[in-house]
Design an enzyme around this catalytic site. Structure first.
Site, PDB file in Angstrom:
ATOM      1  N   GLU A   1      -2.723   1.753  -5.480  1.00  0.00           N
ATOM      2  CA  GLU A   1      -1.752   1.412  -6.525  1.00  0.00           C
ATOM      3  C   GLU A   1      -2.236   1.903  -7.887  1.00  0.00           C
ATOM      4  O   GLU A   1      -3.438   1.893  -8.160  1.00  0.00           O
ATOM      5  CB  GLU A   1      -1.537  -0.106  -6.567  1.00  0.00           C
ATOM      6  CG  GLU A   1      -0.872  -0.629  -5.314  1.00  0.00           C
ATOM      7  CD  GLU A   1      -0.528  -2.112  -5.387  1.00  0.00           C
ATOM      8  OE1 GLU A   1      -0.612  -2.717  -6.483  1.00  0.00           O
ATOM      9  OE2 GLU A   1      -0.176  -2.665  -4.326  1.00  0.00           O
TER      10      GLU A   1
ATOM     11  N   LYS B   1      -3.622   4.531   0.832  1.00  0.00           N
ATOM     12  CA  LYS B   1      -2.676   4.355  -0.276  1.00  0.00           C
ATOM     13  C   LYS B   1      -3.353   3.516  -1.338  1.00  0.00           C
ATOM     14  O   LYS B   1      -4.099   2.581  -0.991  1.00  0.00           O
ATOM     15  CB  LYS B   1      -1.386   3.675   0.205  1.00  0.00           C
ATOM     16  CG  LYS B   1      -0.397   3.432  -0.944  1.00  0.00           C
ATOM     17  CD  LYS B   1       1.001   3.085  -0.456  1.00  0.00           C
ATOM     18  CE  LYS B   1       1.185   1.646  -0.077  1.00  0.00           C
ATOM     19  NZ  LYS B   1       0.876   0.654  -1.128  1.00  0.00           N
TER      20      LYS B   1
ATOM     21  N   GLU C   1       8.173   1.408  -5.952  1.00  0.00           N
ATOM     22  CA  GLU C   1       8.660   0.081  -5.533  1.00  0.00           C
ATOM     23  C   GLU C   1       9.350  -0.638  -6.694  1.00  0.00           C
ATOM     24  O   GLU C   1       8.866  -0.612  -7.830  1.00  0.00           O
ATOM     25  CB  GLU C   1       7.467  -0.773  -5.045  1.00  0.00           C
ATOM     26  CG  GLU C   1       7.882  -2.203  -4.693  1.00  0.00           C
ATOM     27  CD  GLU C   1       6.823  -2.995  -3.944  1.00  0.00           C
ATOM     28  OE1 GLU C   1       5.743  -2.453  -3.628  1.00  0.00           O
ATOM     29  OE2 GLU C   1       7.090  -4.187  -3.663  1.00  0.00           O
TER      30      GLU C   1
ATOM     31  N   ASP D   1      -1.371  -3.930   2.374  1.00  0.00           N
ATOM     32  CA  ASP D   1      -2.099  -5.156   2.030  1.00  0.00           C
ATOM     33  C   ASP D   1      -1.128  -6.333   1.885  1.00  0.00           C
ATOM     34  O   ASP D   1      -1.547  -7.470   1.654  1.00  0.00           O
ATOM     35  CB  ASP D   1      -2.969  -4.971   0.785  1.00  0.00           C
ATOM     36  CG  ASP D   1      -2.181  -4.595  -0.445  1.00  0.00           C
ATOM     37  OD1 ASP D   1      -0.947  -4.397  -0.350  1.00  0.00           O
ATOM     38  OD2 ASP D   1      -2.796  -4.494  -1.526  1.00  0.00           O
ATOM     39  N   SER D   2       0.168  -6.073   2.094  1.00  0.00           N
ATOM     40  CA  SER D   2       1.132  -7.174   2.230  1.00  0.00           C
ATOM     41  C   SER D   2       0.760  -8.045   3.423  1.00  0.00           C
ATOM     42  O   SER D   2       1.284  -9.156   3.574  1.00  0.00           O
ATOM     43  CB  SER D   2       2.552  -6.623   2.417  1.00  0.00           C
ATOM     44  OG  SER D   2       2.583  -5.644   3.433  1.00  0.00           O
TER      45      SER D   2
HETATM   46  O1  KIV Z   1       1.543  -3.533   1.143  1.00  0.00           O
HETATM   47  C1  KIV Z   1       2.635  -3.067   1.448  1.00  0.00           C
HETATM   48  O2  KIV Z   1       3.287  -3.498   2.407  1.00  0.00           O
HETATM   49  C2  KIV Z   1       3.159  -1.986   0.626  1.00  0.00           C
HETATM   50  C3  KIV Z   1       4.580  -1.560   0.888  1.00  0.00           C
HETATM   51  C4  KIV Z   1       5.470  -2.554   0.278  1.00  0.00           C
HETATM   52  C5  KIV Z   1       4.845  -0.197   0.393  1.00  0.00           C
HETATM   53  O3  KIV Z   1       2.510  -1.497  -0.216  1.00  0.00           O
END
Ligand code: KIV
Length: 289
Positions: free
Chosen positions: A138, A136, A205, A67-68
């Site tokens: 968080e 994934k 992270e 989600d970056s």
């Molecule tokens: O959103 C993302 O790019 C991430 C990575 C930094 C692991 O969660």
């Protein structure tokens, strides 16, 4: 609802897909860590587009549609405003552009934290509409019940602890986590809770190195570091950061190229040729009378 199409490599700009290879599976990646050690470290990068995926695929075990993309692709101030539709569109593109790496898609903020059932509904939509292998999310102990719920229902889950960017409003910034003993213990407890709940792997992270090492030793599943330690079971970076697309990157990022300068120079050369009319035309075979 979006649909996952295959790339037509004969007509699109895409490079031809190589001879069919078997895509890595999540259980195969999980098995890399045996009796607390990983002989073959796990290589993971983010990817957001089909073309990026084509270029990264053969080098990576895991491609993460992170989600970056909120900041990297859309210029948003954080990952908080990222929507499920954005993740699905980019997730499907990355699956289309890859054939070897297992693809994971981040659950965006606000689409899974409410309850395990909400997380299941979101994850099922992502798996159906992108063709990815897992998700994934968080959070640590607070998400353990959700991780158990998803994994018992056929959805592989990667956890993410330490600096959790979706919680930026709560954390007050993107600084390293675990600087005091209580927070360090909490981060390791978070990882243990996710491991016991069935996460197949955990990203850690932005933590001080001893925490990343202690966590890697404390859990059974592979730990993937980003600003953690070289002694994690694998590493992940945001691809645009390691390519040198941005002037400002987190301190732990190593730049492997300076793609921003290459793009800037190409645009400047093109603009100069357009302005002085030296831009090459297609060779003319038709001569007007
Ligand atoms: O959103 C993302 O790019 C991430 C990575 C930094 C692991 O969660």
């Amino acid at each position: 609802m979006s649909t996952t199409f295959q790339l037509d490599t004969a007509t699109s700009r895409a490079n031809p897909t190589p001879a069919p290879v078997k895509r890595l599976t999540i259980p195969a990646i999980r098995r890399r860590k045996k009796n607390g050690t990983t002989d073959q470290p796990i290589v993971m990068l983010t990817a957001y587009t089909a073309r990026q995926a084509q270029l990264l695929d053969e080098h990576c075990d895991l491609l993460l549609v992170g989600d970056s993309l909120g900041q990297v692709i859309y210029g948003l101030p954080s990952s908080v405003p990222v929507t499920l539709d954005m993740m699905i569109a980019h997730g499907a593109a990355v699956v289309r552009g890859s054939w070897h790496a297992a693809v994971l898609v981040d659950l965006p903020f606000g689409t899974y934290e409410g309850s395990p059932a909400q997380a299941f509904e979101t994850s099922a939509r992502i798996l159906k509409e992108t063709g990815c292998a897992g998700v994934k999310l968080e959070g640590g102990e607070a998400m353990a019940e959700t991780v158990r719920f998803l994994t018992q229902r056929g959805i592989p889950v990667m956890g993410h602890v330490g600096l959790t960017p979706q919680a930026v409003n709560q954390l007050g910034g993107y600084g390293a986590r675990g600087r005091d003993a209580a927070e360090a213990e909490k981060i390791i407890a978070d990882a243990k809770a996710l491991d016991e709940a069935g996460a197949f792997s955990i990203v850690v992270e932005g933590v001080v190195e001893p925490i990343a090492i202690a966590m890697t030793e404390a859990v059974n599943c592979p730990v993937i570091g980003i600003g953690g330690s070289a002694r994690c079971d694998g590493q992940v970076l945001v691809v645009d950061d390691m390519l040198g697309m941005f002037e400002r990157v987190p301190r732990f990022v190593k730049r492997y190229a300076d793609v921003a300068s290459v793009i800037s120079q190409a645009a400047a050369d093109y603009a100069a040729e357009v302005k002085d009319r030296s831009f090459p035309g297609i060779e003319q075979t038709y001569q007007p009378k």
